[in-house]
Design an enzyme around this catalytic site. Structure first.
Site, PDB file in Angstrom:
ATOM      1  CG  HIS A 152      -2.115  -0.874   1.041  1.00  0.00           C
ATOM      2  ND1 HIS A 152      -2.090  -2.213   1.335  1.00  0.00           N
ATOM      3  CD2 HIS A 152      -3.361  -0.632   0.568  1.00  0.00           C
ATOM      4  CE1 HIS A 152      -3.259  -2.740   1.061  1.00  0.00           C
ATOM      5  NE2 HIS A 152      -4.051  -1.817   0.593  1.00  0.00           N
ATOM      6  N   GLY A 153       1.942   1.241   0.722  1.00  0.00           N
ATOM      7  CA  GLY A 153       2.740   2.462   0.744  1.00  0.00           C
ATOM      8  C   GLY A 153       4.030   2.249   1.496  1.00  0.00           C
TER       9      GLY A 153
END
Lengths: 317, 473
Positions: free
Chosen positions: B323-324
Site C-alpha cells: 500500500h505504501g
C-alpha cells in the site's frame, strides 16, 4: 440501440422534471429564508422596510467589529465572514437588481486579500443568482470550464447546502428578532491564547507581492456605486500585530482610492492605543471581540460622520 | 483523469460510442489508444516506464513458453526483477533511504547520508505491476499460453477502467475477452451505467463528504479528544470503503458497458463476521493475488501451524508495504496478520458462522468492524506518533464526550450519505446484484434508481472532490 435511446430520452425527461420541481421548491424556500450566510442574511436585508441609509459590507473583520448603531445614520451590517471582494461586488449587484441600494456604503477593505490567491469560489455563495445576474454567472463560469455543465441542473444552485437550506427555511418561519446585522464575538479565556499564538507564530515570513489583478473587483464595486450615485467610503480594520503585507498593500490601494475620490481610513495607520495595550479586547490577531469592537465602531463612525452628514443632513443627531 | 470528473464523462462517452461504431478488428486498438490517453492525462512521461515493463513482460512470456528447464525460471526472474525493480525505485527507494539515513545518524556515522530521489510516484504503479507479474507467473505455471499479439498484451496491462486502481486481473480471466466480439446489449449497458452511477454516488456524495470531516479532525488531531476521534475513525472507515469500492464500481460498470467482465473487488466487507471473512470481501483482487502468488508459494498452511502463522504474517506485512512505503502501513499489515493468525489459532471458521443466531452475528460484525477500524487509524494517520495519539485518546475518558462537529450541515449530509449507503447495501445489494433489484425489462426501476442517484449527486455531491485514495498506491 433504439431502446437505449428511448431509455435515455425518458431519463432526460424525468431528470428535467425532477430538477424543475426541486429547483422551484428550493427557490420558493430560499426567498423565504431569512437566516444563514448563504443568502438568508441578504434576504433579511432585502425585507427591511425602510431601506437603511447606509450599509457596511465586508468580511468577518467588519461583521464582528462594526456595530451600525454607533453611526450617525440608520445603518445595517451586511458583512459575510470569509468572503472576499468578488463576493462583495456580486452582493452589490444583487442589491442593485433588487432596487435595494442604500445611499452610502462603508466597504471594509481587507489588506490580506490583495497579496493572496484570488478566490473565485466565494461567488458560489451567490449561486441563487446564477443566470439572473450576468456578473455572478460570468464569475462562477470562471471557476472552472465545467461550471456551465454543472449548472445545467437548476437544482445544482443548492449543491452542498440542501440540508442547511431546509434548516434555515424552517427556522426562518419562527418570529426572528430584528437585528442590525452586527454579530459580536463573545470573549473567552482561550481567545487570548489565540492572540498569543498569532503573535508568536512568526507568520508571513515570505515577502508579499501586491496582486494588481485583484483590483478588478474593487474597481467594479466603485463603478456600480458611481453609476447608482451611492456614496462609497472605505476602511481597514486594525490587527493586533501588523502583518508584513500592510505597507505593500496600503500604498497602491490608498493611491487608487484617492484617484477615484473615495475617502479611506486605514485604522492601522491611526491606531487606538487602548486596543493595542489590552490583549483582552482581541479574539485573535485579526478580530476584536465584543469588548474591543465598540471602540473601533466609534472610531470609524467619527471618521465617517462628515461624509454621511453630507448625504442625509436631516437624519443626523 | 479522475472518474469523478466531467473530463472523464466526455472521454467515456467518446470511447464507448467509438467502440460500438468500429468494426471488431479495430476495437482493441481503440481501447489501447484510449488507455494511453487516459494514463497520459496524469503524467505523460510515465507511459514510457509502463511500456518498458510491458515490453519486458511480453518478451519474457513468450520466452518462458519456448524455453525448457532452468531457462524458464530465468525468464520469470527477469520479468519479476524488472517489475519489482520499478516498484523499488519509484515507491520504496526514498523509504529505504530515509531509514538508512536515520540509522547512519543514530550511530553518528554521517550527518548527510544517502540522497533522495525527487520523482513522483507513477499513478497506480502497484496495481499494474502486480497485474503484469500475475501474467508471467501464470505463463510460467502453464495456466495460460503466452500472448502473441503485443497490442492485446499491452491492453491487458493498460485497460483503462482498471489501469490505475484495479481490480488486479488475472490473464486467464481477461485476455480472451479482448478477442471476443462484443455486441451492444441494452440490458448489459443499462446495468453497467447503473453500476457506474452507484460508484459515483459512493465517491462524490459519501466518500468526499466524509473526507471533509475526517480531514478536519485528522489534520488537527491534537485539538480533539475521545468521541470526536472515534467518530472520525468510523468516518474514515466508510470514506475509504466508498472511495475504493466506488472506484471499483465505476471500473466494473465502464467495462460492463463495453461487454467486459472484470473481477468483483468488494462484497460488503463491513458485514463480515471475522477478519478472515473481511479479507475475502475487501479488495478481493489483491487479497486473492497475495494468497495465490505469495501465501501459497510460501507453503500456505501445509507446513505446520507455526509456519502457517509465519506465512500469514509475511503475506500481510508485504500486503501492508504494497500500500505504501511507510511504517504505518507495515503496522497496518502486522495488525491484520496478527488478527488472521489469532483467528486461525482460535479456530474461527468462516463457513460455520452462518449457523449463528442474528444477535451473535451482529456482535461479531461489530467486533470485526472495530478491529478493522483500529487498523484504519494507522492507515489514515500521517505518522506513528499521530496514530498513537488517536488510539490513546479514543480510550482516554478525560474530555471524551467533547464532540466536535465543525460544520453541522456537512455532518448532517455525511450522516445521511452513510445511512443511504447502508440501507441500499444491506436491504438490496446484500443478496442481489444491481441487475436483480432494477430489472431492465420494466424500465421503471432503473429509471427511478438513476434519477435518485443523479439528483443526490446534484444536491449533495462534492464538486471537484478529492482524488481516489488508492491512486497513490
Amino acid at each position: 440501440m433504439q431502446r437505449f435511446f428511448l431509455f435515455l430520452l425518458a431519463l432526460a425527461a424525468l431528470l428535467f422534471g425532477v430538477d424543475f420541481i426541486l429547483a422551484r421548491t428550493f427557490d420558493a424556500m430560499y426567498t423565504r429564508t431569512l437566516l444563514g450566510q448563504s443568502g438568508g442574511e441578504i434576504n433579511q436585508y432585502l425585507a427591511l422596510k425602510p431601506t437603511p441609509e447606509a450599509l457596511v459590507i465586508g468580511n468577518s473583520r467588519a461583521r464582528y467589529q462594526i456595530d451600525p448603531d454607533s453611526f450617525a445614520v440608520p445603518m445595517y451590517n451586511l458583512c459575510h465572514a470569509g468572503m472576499g471582494q468578488s463576493f462583495q461586488t456580486g452582493l452589490l449587484q444583487v442589491l442593485e437588481l433588487e432596487h435595494k441600494l442604500p445611499k452610502a456604503v462603508l466597504l471594509h477593505v481587507d489588506l490580506g486579500e490583495y497579496v493572496a490567491e484570488e478566490s473565485l469560489a466565494d461567488m458560489g455563495t451567490l449561486r441563487y443568482y446564477y443566470n439572473k445576474l450576468p456578473f455572478v454567472t460570468e464569475e462562477i463560469n470562471n471557476i472552472s470550464r465545467y461550471e456551465r455543465g454543472k449548472y445545467f441542473f437548476r437544482f445544482y444552485r443548492y449543491n452542498g447546502r440542501v440540508i442547511s437550506q431546509l434548516k434555515n427555511y424552517l427556522q426562518s418561519r419562527r418570529n426572528l428578532p430584528v437585528t442590525n446585522g452586527y454579530q459580536p464575538l463573545e470573549p473567552f479565556a482561550t481567545d487570548t491564547v489565540n492572540a498569543l499564538l498569532a503573535v508568536d507564530g512568526g507568520r508571513d515570513a515570505k515577502p508579499p507581492r501586491f496582486q494588481y489583478a485583484h483590483l478588478r473587483h474593487l474597481l467594479k464595486f466603485i463603478d456600480i456605486c458611481k453609476k447608482n450615485n451611492v456614496k462609497l467610503l472605505c476602511f481597514t480594520s486594525p490587527y493586533y500585530q501588523a502583518h508584513n503585507y500592510g505597507p505593500v498593500v496600503v500604498a497602491p490601494l490608498d493611491s487608487l482610492l484617492r484617484a477615484q475620490g473615495i475617502p479611506y481610513l486605514n485604522t492601522n495607520a491611526q491606531p487606538l492605543p487602548l486596543l493595542w495595550s489590552h490583549r483582552l479586547f482581541w479574539h485573535d490577531n485579526d478580530h476584536l471581540n465584543r469588548l474591543g469592537a465598540p471602540y473601533l465602531s466609534q472610531q470609524v463612525a467619527r471618521w465617517s460622520k462628515p461624509y454621511l452628514t453630507a448625504i442625509e443632513p436631516s437624519r443626523i443627531d | 483523469m479522475l472518474f469523478n470528473s466531467i473530463q472523464f464523462l466526455v472521454f467515456f462517452l467518446v470511447v464507448t460510442i467509438s467502440y460500438f461504431l468500429l468494426p471488431h478488428r479495430f476495437r482493441w486498438f481503440l481501447l489501447l489508444v484510449a488507455s494511453c490517453v487516459f494514463y497520459a492525462a496524469f503524467i505523460p512521461i510515465y507511459l514510457l516506464i509502463l511500456f518498458g515493463t510491458i515490453i519486458i513482460d511480453y518478451i519474457a512470456g513468450i520466452q518462458i513458453e519456448h524455453a525448457t528447464g532452468q531457462k524458464r525460471k530465468y525468464f520469470l526472474i527477469l520479468s519479476l526483477v524488472a517489475n519489482i525493480g520499478v516498484l523499488a525505485v519509484f515507491k520504496y527507494y526514498n523509504f529505504f533511504t530515509d531509514n538508512v539515513n536515520l540509522l547512519l545518524q543514530q550511530f553518528h556515522i554521517t550527518a548527510h547520508g544517502l540522497s533522495y530521489l525527487s520523482i513522483a510516484l507513477p499513478i497506480g504503479l502497484s496495481f499494474h505491476t502486480f497485474q503484469a507479474m500475475s501474467y508471467t507467473i501464470e505463463v510460467y505455471r502453464g495456466n495460460v499460453p503466452a500472448e502473441r499479439n503485443f497490442g492485446i498484451y499491452a491492453l491487458y496491462v493498460m485497460f483503462y477502467p482498471q489501469l490505475v486502481a484495479g481490480p488486479i486481473e488475472r490473464p486467464q480471466a481477461i485476455l480472451h475477452q479482448f478477442y471476443e466480439e462484443k455486441r451492444f446489449d441494452f440490458e448489459r449497458v443499462i446495468v453497467g451505467l447503473e453500476r457506474m452511477l452507484w460508484g459515483l454516488f459512493k465517491k462524490a456524495v459519501v466518500s468526499d463528504l466524509l473526507s471533509m470531516y475526517v480531514n478536519s479532525i485528522y489534520n488537527n488531531t491534537h485539538a480533539n479528544t475521545g468521541l470526536t476521534l472515534l467518530i472520525a475513525t468510523y468516518a474514515f472507515a466508510f470514506q475509504i470503503y466508498c472511495d475504493f469500492s466506488g472506484y471499483s464500481d465505476i471500473a466494473l460498470g465502464a467495462a460492463q458497458v463495453m461487454g467486459f467482465k472484470l473481477m468483483e473487488n468488494f462484497s460488503l466487507p463491513y458485514f463480515s463476521k471475522s477478519i478472515t471473512e473481511f479479507w475475502r470481501r475487501w479488495h478481493i483482487s489483491l487479497s486473492s493475488w497475495l494468497r495465490d502468488y505469495l501465501y501459497i508459494s510460501l507453503g500456505g498452511n501445509r507446513k505446520g501451524t507455526l509456519k502457517t502463522y509465519r506465512n500469514l504474517m509475511i503475506t500481510m506485512l508485504l500486503g501492508g508495504l504494497w500500500h505504501g512505503a511507510s511504517w504505518n502501513f507495515v503496522i497496518w499489515g502486522f495488525l491484520n496478520g496478527a488478527y488472521l493468525s489469532i483467528e486461525k489459532m482460535l479456530g474461527i471458521n468462516v463457513k460455520s458462522s452462518s449457523n449463528y443466531s442474528w444477535p451473535v452475528k451482529l456482535f461479531r460484525v461489530l467486533v470485526t468492524f472495530h478491529l478493522i477500524c483500529l487498523t484504519w487509524v494507522f492507515f489514515r494517520a500521517t505518522s506513528f506518533s499521530q496514530a498513537f495519539y488517536v488510539i490513546t485518546h479514543i480510550f482516554n475518558p478525560v474530555g471524551f464526550w467533547n464532540l466536535r462537529i465543525q460544520d453541522a450541515s456537512i455532518f448532517a449530509s455525511m450522516t445521511m450519505g452513510v445511512g443511504l449507503l447502508l440501507v441500499f447495501e444491506y436491504l438490496y445489494l446484500r443478496r442481489h446484484q444491481i441487475a436483480d433489484i432494477t430489472p431492465v425489462r420494466g424500465w421503471k426501476y432503473p429509471l427511478a434508481f438513476s434519477v435518485v442517484l443523479i439528483m443526490l449527486m446534484v444536491g449533495f455531491g462534492v464538486s471537484g472532490g478529492d482524488q481516489f485514495i488508492y491512486f497513490q498506491f
